[in-house]
Design an enzyme around this catalytic site. Structure first.
Site, PDB file in Angstrom:
ATOM      1  N   PRO A  92      30.280  39.834 -24.980  1.00 63.08           N
ATOM      2  CA  PRO A  92      31.493  39.200 -24.429  1.00 63.08           C
ATOM      3  C   PRO A  92      32.414  40.283 -23.884  1.00 63.08           C
ATOM      4  O   PRO A  92      32.514  41.366 -24.461  1.00 63.08           O
ATOM      5  CB  PRO A  92      32.101  38.490 -25.641  1.00 63.08           C
ATOM      6  CG  PRO A  92      31.625  39.282 -26.818  1.00 63.08           C
ATOM      7  CD  PRO A  92      30.295  39.874 -26.451  1.00 63.08           C
ATOM      8  N   ASP A 190      32.863  47.637 -26.377  1.00 65.14           N
ATOM      9  CA  ASP A 190      33.750  48.728 -26.793  1.00 65.14           C
ATOM     10  C   ASP A 190      33.167  49.549 -27.939  1.00 65.14           C
ATOM     11  O   ASP A 190      33.871  50.326 -28.577  1.00 65.14           O
ATOM     12  CB  ASP A 190      35.128  48.183 -27.190  1.00 65.14           C
ATOM     13  CG  ASP A 190      35.049  47.150 -28.304  1.00 65.14           C
ATOM     14  OD1 ASP A 190      33.936  46.692 -28.623  1.00 65.14           O
ATOM     15  OD2 ASP A 190      36.111  46.790 -28.843  1.00 65.14           O
ATOM     16  N   GLU A 275      31.983  36.647 -38.726  1.00 64.71           N
ATOM     17  CA  GLU A 275      30.591  37.020 -38.883  1.00 64.71           C
ATOM     18  C   GLU A 275      29.881  36.126 -39.894  1.00 64.71           C
ATOM     19  O   GLU A 275      28.693  35.861 -39.771  1.00 64.71           O
ATOM     20  CB  GLU A 275      30.450  38.492 -39.318  1.00 64.71           C
ATOM     21  CG  GLU A 275      30.903  39.497 -38.243  1.00 64.71           C
ATOM     22  CD  GLU A 275      32.407  39.708 -38.199  1.00 64.71           C
ATOM     23  OE1 GLU A 275      33.124  39.065 -38.979  1.00 64.71           O
ATOM     24  OE2 GLU A 275      32.863  40.512 -37.365  1.00 64.71           O
TER      25      GLU A 275
END
Length: 275
Positions: A92, A190, A275
């Site tokens: 994403p 990232d 998660e």
């Protein structure tokens, strides 16, 4: 400029449209201003083009050997060929100052993994916006990898987490559009990844867990393994009270588990429990 002005003044050679008043050149200054304006206009046009939405795409022109095992086929590491498994990488992404730097770095890591680890990678990039952008598509095209490029915005109201809609859309793409057996891994743009990770991912039978560096406020997070059974018995984490105290990059699962359990993310989950 002053040196050339004095040289030309000494010879009496002047170009049309030039002035040597006060030992300066007027034409070069106008040229510089024009170049600056042209550069600004070009940059604005490039940015407008980059922000223009383009159609989504899901590439399925990959090698036929990828489709030898259907999506819901269980994997047995002792009998099945792990080198033929597809690694689905879900990324994403959203527009920010470092977006293109992060995507290019990740793209080059994946290219290196595909080349040196012979990994069969399928990269799914989903943007957090109304439509796909050309600049992200350019990165995907330049990577040489098989990919899907889609976009879906995060709701303005009721969204408690980033990447929920984008990851859910990507999971649907794996199930509905590609259909080859393999492994699913959430590969945020990232993060930095060791290419050796892509050697370990194909060993995943059901679910695998990995250590992640600089997660939360710790130097690393990892699972705690029972040496007798080889099973996960806990987590070394900043917030161990979570049911699964790991980072999004800390696990992978097989497409067999994806079809069997139909996992999806939800904004109803508490913070740090996605998660």
């Amino acid at each position: 400029v002053n040196v050339f002005s004095r040289l030309f003044s000494a010879k009496g050679e002047f170009c049309s449209g030039l002035s040597t008043s006060d030992n300066t050149w007027e034409m070069p200054q106008r040229v510089l201003r024009f170049r600056e304006q042209l550069h600004e206009q070009t940059e604005l046009a490039r940015m407008r083009k980059a922000n223009t939405s383009i159609p989504s795409i899901t590439r399925t022109d990959f090698n036929a050997t990828w489709m030898t095992r259907p999506l819901a086929t269980p994997f047995n590491r002792t009998t099945d060929d792990r080198t033929q498994r597809v690694i689905y990488l879900i990324t994403p992404t959203y527009q920010r100052d470092s977006q293109m730097v992060d995507l290019i770095r990740l793209s080059q890591t994946l290219q290196l993994a595909a080349l040196t680890r012979h990994a069969q990678l399928y990269w799914i990039v989903v943007e957090d916006r109304d439509g796909c952008s050309q600049r992200v598509r350019d990165v995907l095209d330049a990577s040489g990898l098989f990919y899907a490029h889609h976009a879906i915005p995060t709701p303005r109201v009721g969204a408690r987490h980033k990447g929920v809609e984008q990851r859910n859309l990507a999971l649907g793409i794996v199930q509905e559009h590609v259909g080859a057996e393999g492994i699913v891994y959430f590969c945020d743009d990232d993060n930095a990844y060791d290419v050796d990770l892509f050697t370990e991912l194909p060993y995943t039978e059901r679910v695998s867990v990995f250590g992640v560096g600089f997660a939360g406020r710790r130097i690393y997070e990892r699972c705690s393994v029972d040496p007798a059974t080889g099973l996960v018995q806990g987590f070394v984490s900043e917030w161990p009270q979570r049911s699964f105290a790991m980072d999004m990059a800390g696990f992978s699962f097989s497409t067999y588990m994806l079809v069997k359990n139909q996992p999806r993310f939800s904004h109803k989950m508490k913070q740090y429990h996605l998660e």
